[in-house]
Motif scaffolding. Structure first.
Motif, PDB file in Angstrom:
ATOM      1  N   LYS A 128      34.806  53.982  65.950  1.00  0.00           N
ATOM      2  CA  LYS A 128      35.084  55.251  66.238  1.00  0.00           C
ATOM      3  C   LYS A 128      34.409  55.446  67.512  1.00  0.00           C
ATOM      4  O   LYS A 128      33.155  55.364  67.767  1.00  0.00           O
ATOM      5  N   PRO A 129      34.978  56.263  68.520  1.00  0.00           N
ATOM      6  CA  PRO A 129      34.351  56.637  69.853  1.00  0.00           C
ATOM      7  C   PRO A 129      32.970  57.412  69.677  1.00  0.00           C
ATOM      8  O   PRO A 129      32.401  57.246  70.745  1.00  0.00           O
ATOM      9  N   GLY A 130      33.138  58.391  68.936  1.00  0.00           N
ATOM     10  CA  GLY A 130      31.810  59.242  69.035  1.00  0.00           C
ATOM     11  C   GLY A 130      32.190  60.172  67.901  1.00  0.00           C
ATOM     12  O   GLY A 130      32.916  60.420  67.382  1.00  0.00           O
ATOM     13  N   LEU A 131      30.856  60.944  67.766  1.00  0.00           N
ATOM     14  CA  LEU A 131      30.939  62.277  66.813  1.00  0.00           C
ATOM     15  C   LEU A 131      31.781  63.299  67.081  1.00  0.00           C
ATOM     16  O   LEU A 131      32.245  64.029  66.420  1.00  0.00           O
ATOM     17  N   GLU A 132      31.948  63.590  68.374  1.00  0.00           N
ATOM     18  CA  GLU A 132      32.876  64.669  68.896  1.00  0.00           C
ATOM     19  C   GLU A 132      34.170  64.424  68.530  1.00  0.00           C
ATOM     20  O   GLU A 132      35.015  65.286  68.413  1.00  0.00           O
ATOM     21  N   GLU A 133      34.376  63.274  68.376  1.00  0.00           N
ATOM     22  CA  GLU A 133      36.120  62.747  68.089  1.00  0.00           C
ATOM     23  C   GLU A 133      36.294  62.910  66.566  1.00  0.00           C
ATOM     24  O   GLU A 133      35.901  62.054  65.724  1.00  0.00           O
ATOM     25  N   ASN A 134      36.795  63.876  65.953  1.00  0.00           N
ATOM     26  CA  ASN A 134      36.981  64.116  64.617  1.00  0.00           C
ATOM     27  C   ASN A 134      38.520  64.726  64.221  1.00  0.00           C
ATOM     28  O   ASN A 134      38.775  65.766  64.697  1.00  0.00           O
ATOM     29  N   SER A 135      39.379  63.736  63.721  1.00  0.00           N
ATOM     30  CA  SER A 135      40.752  64.183  63.699  1.00  0.00           C
ATOM     31  C   SER A 135      41.048  63.843  62.207  1.00  0.00           C
ATOM     32  O   SER A 135      40.751  62.803  61.535  1.00  0.00           O
ATOM     33  N   LEU A 136      41.724  64.968  61.536  1.00  0.00           N
ATOM     34  CA  LEU A 136      42.253  64.509  60.164  1.00  0.00           C
ATOM     35  C   LEU A 136      43.204  63.558  60.002  1.00  0.00           C
ATOM     36  O   LEU A 136      43.210  62.809  59.051  1.00  0.00           O
ATOM     37  N   ASN A 137      44.010  63.393  60.838  1.00  0.00           N
ATOM     38  CA  ASN A 137      45.156  62.240  60.654  1.00  0.00           C
ATOM     39  C   ASN A 137      44.844  61.099  61.527  1.00  0.00           C
ATOM     40  O   ASN A 137      45.810  60.467  61.946  1.00  0.00           O
ATOM     41  N   VAL A 138      43.854  60.799  62.216  1.00  0.00           N
ATOM     42  CA  VAL A 138      43.455  59.526  62.783  1.00  0.00           C
ATOM     43  C   VAL A 138      42.014  58.891  62.155  1.00  0.00           C
ATOM     44  O   VAL A 138      41.061  59.429  61.591  1.00  0.00           O
ATOM     45  N   VAL A 139      42.328  57.705  61.584  1.00  0.00           N
ATOM     46  CA  VAL A 139      41.526  56.892  60.823  1.00  0.00           C
ATOM     47  C   VAL A 139      41.088  55.742  61.421  1.00  0.00           C
ATOM     48  O   VAL A 139      42.207  55.016  61.934  1.00  0.00           O
TER      49      VAL A 139
END
Length: 169
Positions: A85-96
């Motif tokens: 995971k690239p970082g904490l700011e990158e948060n998407s419901l549909n990307v795992v």
């Protein structure tokens, strides 16, 4: 419920499941079985999962309070990316993000979430439900009530005539 992804070749793969709703740890308003169809598109660094989820639910109408059964459908897409995971700011419901050595994709949590999201905000037994009389409580879908109609303020009469004229055309 899961889909095994080890040794899965690149390309599109289709899956169908028909399971009891209890498999998703769901209860009322859902009942019976749910069925879901998945298309998995696998490439070397990601998997795109397109799903169509169908389930049965029982609700009380928000207008007339009668109980009715309906079929709910939810279509969604989830992208699974192999790697960190690239970082904490990158948060998407549909990307795992999956660990490079992941051997399967767990589906229960997503299926449960999208089942709950399929519940409509306004639950109506039919689109043109007339509801209940606000005075006597009679179901207006079964006929008119005997309540006395109020006199309309004469200042609103021209607007009512215009409304009636538009409704008859």
């Amino acid at each position: 419920m899961y889909i095994k992804i080890t040794n899965l070749s690149e390309g599109v793969h289709s899956y169908k499941f028909d399971e009891p709703i209890s498999e998703l740890s769901l209860s009322e308003p859902f009942f019976g079985n749910f069925n879901v169809a998945f298309n998995l598109s696998k490439s070397h660094n990601q998997i795109i999962l397109d799903a169509e989820l169908n389930l049965d639910a029982s609700f009380d109408c928000d207008r007339c309070t009668s109980n009715f059964n309906t079929k709910l459908t939810s279509r969604y897409r989830v992208v699974y990316i192999f790697g960190q995971k690239p970082g904490l700011e990158e948060n998407s419901l549909n990307v795992v993000y999956l660990h490079g050595e992941a051997d399967r994709i767990e589906l229960n949590e997503d299926l449960r979430d999208f089942s709950l999201l399929a519940i409509p905000m306004k639950k109506l037994c039919k689109e043109d439900c007339k509801g209940l009389c606000f005075r006597c409580g009679k179901d207006l879908n079964k006929g008119s009530c005997a309540c006395k109609k109020e006199q309309i303020d004469p200042r609103w009469q021209p607007l009512m005539e215009l409304k009636n004229k538009l409704n008859t055309n």
